[in-house]
Every structure is written in structure tokens, then in C-alpha cells.
Design a protein around this motif. Structure first.
Motif, short mmCIF file in Angstrom:
data_model
loop_
_atom_site.label_atom_id
_atom_site.label_comp_id
_atom_site.label_asym_id
_atom_site.label_seq_id
_atom_site.Cartn_x
_atom_site.Cartn_y
_atom_site.Cartn_z
N LEU A 37 -5.33 -10.06 10.33
CA LEU A 37 -5.59 -11.06 9.28
C LEU A 37 -4.36 -11.28 8.41
CD1 LEU A 37 -9.20 -10.00 8.24
CD2 LEU A 37 -8.52 -11.87 9.76
N THR A 40 -1.90 -13.39 10.36
CA THR A 40 -2.38 -14.76 10.56
C THR A 40 -2.38 -15.56 9.26
OG1 THR A 40 -3.74 -14.06 12.42
CG2 THR A 40 -4.31 -16.16 11.38
N VAL A 48 -6.19 -7.73 1.49
CA VAL A 48 -7.14 -7.23 2.48
C VAL A 48 -7.38 -5.78 2.13
CG1 VAL A 48 -7.63 -6.76 4.90
CG2 VAL A 48 -6.39 -8.83 4.29
N LYS A 83 -11.04 -14.48 12.31
CA LYS A 83 -10.00 -15.43 11.90
C LYS A 83 -10.58 -16.83 11.75
CE LYS A 83 -6.16 -13.06 14.16
NZ LYS A 83 -5.11 -13.21 15.19
N ILE A 86 -12.78 -17.03 8.58
CA ILE A 86 -11.96 -17.07 7.37
C ILE A 86 -11.24 -18.40 7.25
CG2 ILE A 86 -9.92 -16.07 6.25
CD1 ILE A 86 -10.96 -13.33 7.24
#
Length: 104
Positions: A37, A40, A48, A83, A86
């Protein structure tokens, strides 16, 4: 005397929480997902967080909204699924490359 740190979301950017079962040793899976994450969503995410839990939990939340629950789904999420969930909430125009393909 212990040092206390204040964690403030970076410039109001979203916070992802990955709560994992420490008894089940899900920490490696949680940290791998966190890394995915962060790579990306380099500019989009402010934080996070990995949160140790118990009872087989593996849950992903975005700003408190539950996106994935292992017990409800009956399995761990694939990184591309998280992903996409989100992205759809924080950066709908973002191209996820191979994570957007059905076979990727």
C-alpha cells in the motif's frame, strides 16, 4: 520515564489500519500488505498502521471504515483487492496498472 509520541495524520491524508492476529503470526502478511500500500499510494496515504490483535483477526480499515474482514470473507485479501478498495475511495482516477487487470 517513557517517551510518548503523538501520531498525527500527515496533512489530513487518509490512514489505513491493518489489524492482525499476533497469536496466529499474521504480522508478516500484514507488513507485506502495508508495504504494498505504501509503494502504491506514495502521495495519497498519510499513514499505514499495524495493530496487533488476537482471535484470528485480519482486518483492513481506511479512516475507520472496515474494508476487509478475514472472518467475514473467509479468506485473506489479495493485495490488488485492497488496493482497488482504497483507490476507489481516495483516488478514483489513479491507474493501478497490473492491479486493475482481471488476470493481474
Amino acid at each position: 520515564m517513557p517517551v510518548l509520541y503523538s501520531c498525527v495524520m500527515d496533512e489530513g491524508r487518509p490512514r489505513v489500519e491493518i489489524e492482525y492476529c499476533s497469536q496466529c503470526r499474521f504480522v508478516l502478511r500484514a507488513s507485506w500488505l502495508a508495504q504494498e500500500l505504501l509503494f502504491t499510494f506514495t502521495e495519497e496515504l498519510g499513514e499505514v498502521a499495524l495493530i496487533p490483535g488476537t482471535g484470528g483477526i485480519f482486518e483492513v480499515r481506511l479512516n475507520g471504515e472496515r474494508l476487509w474482514n478475514k472472518k467475514e470473507a473467509g479468506r485473506f485479501p489479495e493485495p490488488k483487492e485492497v488496493k482497488q478498495l482504497i483507490r476507489d475511495r481516495i483516488a478514483p482516477q489513479k491507474d493501478l496498472g497490473h492491479s486493475d487487470r482481471k488476470d493481474g
